[in-house]
Design a protein around this motif. Structure first.
Motif, PDB file in Angstrom:
ATOM      1  N   ARG A   1      73.159  68.826 -19.279  1.00 55.59           N
ATOM      2  CA  ARG A   1      72.338  69.813 -18.780  1.00 55.59           C
ATOM      3  C   ARG A   1      70.804  69.935 -18.778  1.00 55.59           C
ATOM      4  O   ARG A   1      70.138  70.478 -17.800  1.00 55.59           O
ATOM      5  CB  ARG A   1      72.654  71.341 -19.131  1.00 55.59           C
ATOM      6  CG  ARG A   1      74.548  71.584 -19.103  1.00 55.59           C
ATOM      7  CD  ARG A   1      74.818  72.289 -17.842  1.00 55.59           C
ATOM      8  NE  ARG A   1      76.155  72.744 -18.105  1.00 55.59           N
ATOM      9  CZ  ARG A   1      76.389  73.595 -17.825  1.00 55.59           C
ATOM     10  NH1 ARG A   1      75.889  74.741 -16.759  1.00 55.59           N
ATOM     11  NH2 ARG A   1      77.981  74.091 -17.714  1.00 55.59           N
TER      12      ARG A   1
ATOM     13  N   ASP B   1      76.441  77.837 -18.658  1.00 55.85           N
ATOM     14  CA  ASP B   1      76.509  78.557 -17.408  1.00 55.85           C
ATOM     15  C   ASP B   1      75.574  79.840 -17.339  1.00 55.85           C
ATOM     16  O   ASP B   1      74.762  79.920 -16.605  1.00 55.85           O
ATOM     17  CB  ASP B   1      78.028  78.712 -17.174  1.00 55.85           C
ATOM     18  CG  ASP B   1      78.803  77.314 -16.570  1.00 55.85           C
ATOM     19  OD1 ASP B   1      78.341  76.316 -16.391  1.00 55.85           O
ATOM     20  OD2 ASP B   1      80.031  77.525 -16.662  1.00 55.85           O
TER      21      ASP B   1
ATOM     22  N   THR C   1      63.185  76.832 -20.876  1.00 56.35           N
ATOM     23  CA  THR C   1      64.397  77.586 -21.321  1.00 56.35           C
ATOM     24  C   THR C   1      64.873  76.964 -22.292  1.00 56.35           C
ATOM     25  O   THR C   1      65.293  75.405 -22.394  1.00 56.35           O
ATOM     26  CB  THR C   1      65.335  77.671 -19.956  1.00 56.35           C
ATOM     27  OG1 THR C   1      64.690  78.260 -18.707  1.00 56.35           O
ATOM     28  CG2 THR C   1      66.648  78.380 -20.430  1.00 56.35           C
TER      29      THR C   1
ATOM     30  N   ALA D   1      67.114  76.533 -15.263  1.00 51.15           N
ATOM     31  CA  ALA D   1      67.524  74.995 -15.866  1.00 51.15           C
ATOM     32  C   ALA D   1      67.260  74.907 -17.297  1.00 51.15           C
ATOM     33  O   ALA D   1      66.164  75.545 -17.600  1.00 51.15           O
ATOM     34  CB  ALA D   1      66.997  73.991 -14.882  1.00 51.15           C
ATOM     35  N   ILE D   2      67.736  74.204 -17.940  1.00 55.21           N
ATOM     36  CA  ILE D   2      67.532  73.939 -19.705  1.00 55.21           C
ATOM     37  C   ILE D   2      66.865  72.924 -19.937  1.00 55.21           C
ATOM     38  O   ILE D   2      67.003  71.930 -19.403  1.00 55.21           O
ATOM     39  CB  ILE D   2      68.833  74.265 -20.420  1.00 55.21           C
ATOM     40  CG1 ILE D   2      69.759  75.337 -19.784  1.00 55.21           C
ATOM     41  CG2 ILE D   2      68.834  73.956 -21.703  1.00 55.21           C
ATOM     42  CD1 ILE D   2      71.092  75.524 -20.325  1.00 55.21           C
TER      43      ILE D   2
ATOM     44  N   GLU E   1      71.881  79.065 -17.720  1.00 54.97           N
ATOM     45  CA  GLU E   1      71.131  78.693 -16.523  1.00 54.97           C
ATOM     46  C   GLU E   1      71.189  79.921 -15.498  1.00 54.97           C
ATOM     47  O   GLU E   1      70.312  79.877 -14.576  1.00 54.97           O
ATOM     48  CB  GLU E   1      72.060  77.272 -15.910  1.00 54.97           C
ATOM     49  CG  GLU E   1      71.749  76.314 -16.672  1.00 54.97           C
ATOM     50  CD  GLU E   1      72.825  75.084 -16.025  1.00 54.97           C
ATOM     51  OE1 GLU E   1      72.280  73.859 -16.464  1.00 54.97           O
ATOM     52  OE2 GLU E   1      73.733  75.394 -15.516  1.00 54.97           O
TER      53      GLU E   1
END
Length: 243
Positions: free
Chosen positions: A130, A77, A9, A85-86, A80
């Protein structure tokens, strides 16, 4: 579509047009799900999402002004929540005010540094929090920081700060296997390059032309890939040999 980034992602700030759009499309073409960030032009961002979807990719458009810290948090936010998840963050947003240093106003300074330096700083900070271990963080700078140009003190000064953020963050995230690099395009065919400067810019490259956004994006895709796992803290020049 390639599958080299399948299951990943990505967040690409300022990706509704120009180099940012090309990076978003390039990451998606290699299998990543992409958050296409925009400030005000929702239609342009939706067009990018549609173009990605038409080729079998996955993307969502997310509005956020990275000069506003709360917007940066919201961008991550929502990414995600919608995509998972990044793994990859490309801090691409940049603006320029072109005028002699002596004529620059406090408002000019606040605008350029508020976006390019402050906004990128907090984007990188949130990325550091993140991005999953082994992830990729790329900050777009400019080849202009190695040159001498008049009327560019604000732009080049703000991008110089970005390059130092990258150097420091690469050391801080190394233990997690996260790479952090700067990508510095040269003269590229976007609306940021004035028509009057294009012939001169082309003549500065041994190829005799300016670059295409896709050519810069291909370098970004490489930096996001596993093949670039041994590169960190670097400033990769993507300027067609202009020096």
């Amino acid at each position: 579509m390639s599958q080299s980034l399948q299951g990943k992602t990505a967040v690409v700030t300022g990706s509704s047009r120009g180099i940012g759009r090309a990076i978003a499309e390039g990451l998606a073409a290699n299998g990543a799900a992409v958050a296409v960030n925009y400030v005000g032009n929702k239609k342009a961002a939706d067009d990018v999402v549609a173009a990605i979807a038409s080729k079998g990719g996955k993307a969502v458009a997310i509005q956020a002004d990275i000069s506003v810290v709360d917007d940066v948090h919201r961008l991550f936010d929502q990414t995600e929540n919608q995509l998972g998840a990044i793994d990859i963050v490309v801090a691409n947003v940049g603006i320029a005010v072109i005028k002699p240093l002596i004529e620059a106003t406090e408002a000019d300074f606040d605008l350029v540094f508020g976006t390019n330096a402050r906004g990128t700083f907090f984007t990188l900070q949130e990325a550091a929090r993140r991005v999953r271990d082994g992830g990729r963080i790329i900050a777009v700078s400019t080849g202009g920081t190695r040159m001498f140009f008049t009327q560019t003190a604000l732009y080049l000064g703000s991008k110089g700060a970005v390059e130092q953020f990258v150097r420091v963050l690469s050391r801080e995230l190394g233990p997690r296997g996260v790479t952090v690099n700067a990508l510095s395009p040269g003269f590229t065919d976007t609306d940021l390059l004035p028509e009057r400067d294009r012939a001169l810019a082309a003549g500065m490259s041994p190829f005799g032309r300016i670059g295409a956004p896709r050519e810069v994006a291909d370098v970004a895709v490489f930096l996001a890939s596993d093949e670039a796992r041994w590169l960190t803290g670097e400033n990769i020049q993507a300027g067609g040999g202009v020096a």
